[in-house]
Write an enzyme that holds these catalytic residues in place. Structure first.
Site, mmCIF file in Angstrom:
data_model
loop_
_atom_site.group_PDB
_atom_site.id
_atom_site.type_symbol
_atom_site.label_atom_id
_atom_site.label_comp_id
_atom_site.label_asym_id
_atom_site.label_seq_id
_atom_site.Cartn_x
_atom_site.Cartn_y
_atom_site.Cartn_z
ATOM 1 N N HIS A 197 -74.956 -48.342 -71.097
ATOM 2 C CA HIS A 197 -73.950 -49.008 -72.624
ATOM 3 C C HIS A 197 -72.865 -48.300 -71.497
ATOM 4 C CE1 HIS A 197 -77.000 -47.518 -75.257
ATOM 5 N NE2 HIS A 197 -77.426 -46.518 -74.392
ATOM 6 N N SER A 204 -50.563 -63.823 -58.648
ATOM 7 C CA SER A 204 -50.185 -64.235 -60.422
ATOM 8 C C SER A 204 -48.326 -65.163 -60.225
ATOM 9 C CB SER A 204 -49.773 -62.726 -61.318
ATOM 10 O OG SER A 204 -48.873 -62.966 -61.843
ATOM 11 N N LYS A 217 -49.922 -58.559 -58.660
ATOM 12 C CA LYS A 217 -51.544 -58.854 -58.987
ATOM 13 C C LYS A 217 -52.240 -59.147 -57.397
ATOM 14 C CE LYS A 217 -53.161 -58.688 -62.270
ATOM 15 N NZ LYS A 217 -52.426 -59.545 -63.537
ATOM 16 N N GLU A 237 -63.955 -64.207 -62.238
ATOM 17 C CA GLU A 237 -64.222 -65.178 -63.319
ATOM 18 C C GLU A 237 -64.416 -66.256 -63.410
ATOM 19 O OE1 GLU A 237 -59.934 -63.315 -64.854
ATOM 20 O OE2 GLU A 237 -59.436 -63.423 -62.912
#
Ligand code: ARG
Length: 471
Positions: free
Chosen positions: A156, A277, A283, A290
């Site tokens: 979970h 970024s 970043k 992804e």
């Protein structure tokens, strides 16, 4: 330029229809397979006395010339010639004259295109077994380096029980092993020859389908001519297997994205596999996992696209079936990209062992073990569960972890606790207590790695053998 099938027509094809129905823009990818199939077909026509041997030689020479024109990138593919089959036949006739028109004797584009797809896909299946094997190797190497790295295990997405990080990585090795086996198994359904089915019913010429199969390295021929030209199951099966691989890669991607976040800081992906970024200078984004996660959608889409195309299609060939190609090529490219990137990304991933250990020290993932401890002292498991639940609640209310409790504090919950509880609660002990086949104890994971390496060698041997056979 007149059409190869122009005889029956009195009007030119509408320009838009020509563009709409052509497939040459994408099926030119099948050029090598188309020529390979034609070479075997024409050799058989000669052997069976259907074409004179001198014609066969001229056609073969012509096909090789067309092949080298294509390989040099000098072929001018034309939409007017519709697809790869007719573009090549036209080029052949340009090279050798009208004798080139004899190549299509006893054959239809329906059995021809199916043959091309079988030849194409069996190469890809072997390639993917090789790429999956490389990814397994990268995972196994990381696992070996992390046999003693303890990390929280989750259910979970809540901390559950500590495990060694190697165990987590080896779960993926098992998943990719099933993918390898599915690919290997599909090979036998791909490696069957449709040629000789003609348009749908067979052919009036005394052809030898088995001889063609043998030349092309197929294990057999389709039993039924209608089935041979209507079957796209082998492509759907490939798309389904590819979807499963992408699903596995996507799950690993999701974990890599989580693990590399500041909240987890369990791993750091190599700079070479991340991007920055345009506005936030701090970043470092895990774009590769992804995007693999994102591209899983299009691979599923291609599977559903073809399932839907085939649904309700009457036998035998229908033009709808031309829609089998773009999704397949797209899936091949998407999967190649993902697998090629994943292996080095896993190898270069920096594992933050200290941070993982710190996470384990600050949780209750050893709670099951004190329940088991009380069970070993004779308490029924259900009661032990209750006792530990209360103990954990006490810890939470007092901002402590189980290892912080004094023996007197443990005694508030059960008198069965003794000094040895502290050893039982150590993460190493918790992990190594799970000394069951397939469990997370270090020695078990070490043995699992040994077994996986042996299987990896077998896969490699399969790859070497089939890489030659599928060419
Ligand atoms: N380009 C066609 C396809 O990919 C080849 C088969 C055409 N057959 C036909 N009867 N029109 O499906």
């Amino acid at each position: 330029m007149s059409k190869l099938w122009g005889g029956r027509f009195t009007k030119k094809t509408d320009q838009l229809v020509e563009e709409y129905t052509a497939s040459i823009m994408f099926d030119k990818e099948l050029a090598e397979e188309d020529i390979q199939g034609s070479m075997a077909h024409v050799t058989m026509l000669g052997k069976c006395g259907i074409l004179p041997l001198e014609d066969v030689e001229k056609i073969k020479d012509g096909l090789l010339k067309v092949q080298s024109i294509i390989r040099r990138g000098e072929m001018e593919f034309s939409i007017g010639d519709e697809d790869i089959h007719m573009n090549i036949e036209k080029a052949l006739i340009d090279e050798v004259g009208p004798v080139g028109g004899k190549l299509h004797t006893g054959r239809s584009r329906n059995d021809q295109v199916a043959t091309d797809m079988h030849l194409y896909l069996r190469k890809r299946v072997v390639e993917f077994v090789g790429l999956l094997n490389k990814l397994q190797e990268a995972l196994i190497e990381q696992a070996k380096a992390n046999l003693d790295t303890i990390v929280p295990g989750y259910t979970h997405l809540q901390r559950a029980q500590p495990i060694v990080f190697a165990h987590h990585l080896m779960a993926y090795v098992s998943m990719f092993q099933r993918d390898i086996e599915r690919m290997q198994d599909s090979y036998k359904r791909i490696n069957v020859l449709p040629l000789g089915a003609g348009a749908l019913a067979g052919t009036t010429f005394p052809i030898d389908r088995h001889f063609v199969a043998q030349q092309l390295g197929f294990d057999g021929v389709y039993e039924n001519s209608l089935d041979a030209v209507s079957d796209r199951d082998f492509i759907i099966e490939f798309l389904s297997n590819a979807s499963m691989i992408m699903m596995h890669l996507s799950r690993l991607s999701e974990e890599m994205v989580l693990w590399s976040s500041t909240e987890f800081r369990f791993v750091e992906l190599d700079d070479a596999f991340c991007t920055g970024s345009s506005i936030m200078p701090q970043k470092k984004n895990p774009d590769v996992p992804e995007l693999v996660r994102g591209k899983t959608g299009r691979v599923y889409g291609n599977l559903f696209g073809l399932l839907t195309v085939l649904k309700s299609l009457p036998l035998a060939y229908n033009k709808d079936m031309q829609e089998d190609k773009e999704g397949m090529f797209d899936t091949v490219r998407t999967l190649q990209g993902a697998l090629q990137l994943f292996a080095p990304m896993v190898s270069t991933m920096k594992v933050n062992k200290d941070r993982m250990r710190q996470a384990v020290n600050q949780d209750f993932s050893n709670a099951t073990d004190i329940a088991d401890y009380l069970v070993n002292k004779g308490l029924p498991f259900r009661q032990a569960h209750e006792v530990i639940g209360k103990t954990v609640l006490y810890c939470i209310q007092n901002q402590k972890f189980l290892l912080d409790l004094e023996l007197e504090e443990f005694h508030q919950f059960s008198k069965l606790f003794e000094q040895d509880i502290y050893a039982v609660l150590q993460p190493e002990q918790v992990v190594n207590a799970r000394n069951v086949y397939g469990g997370t104890a270090t020695n078990q994971v070490g043995e699992a790695i040994g077994r996986a390496e042996a299987v990896k060698e077998q896969t490699n041997a399969w790859f070497e053998q089939f890489a030659n056979a599928s060419k």
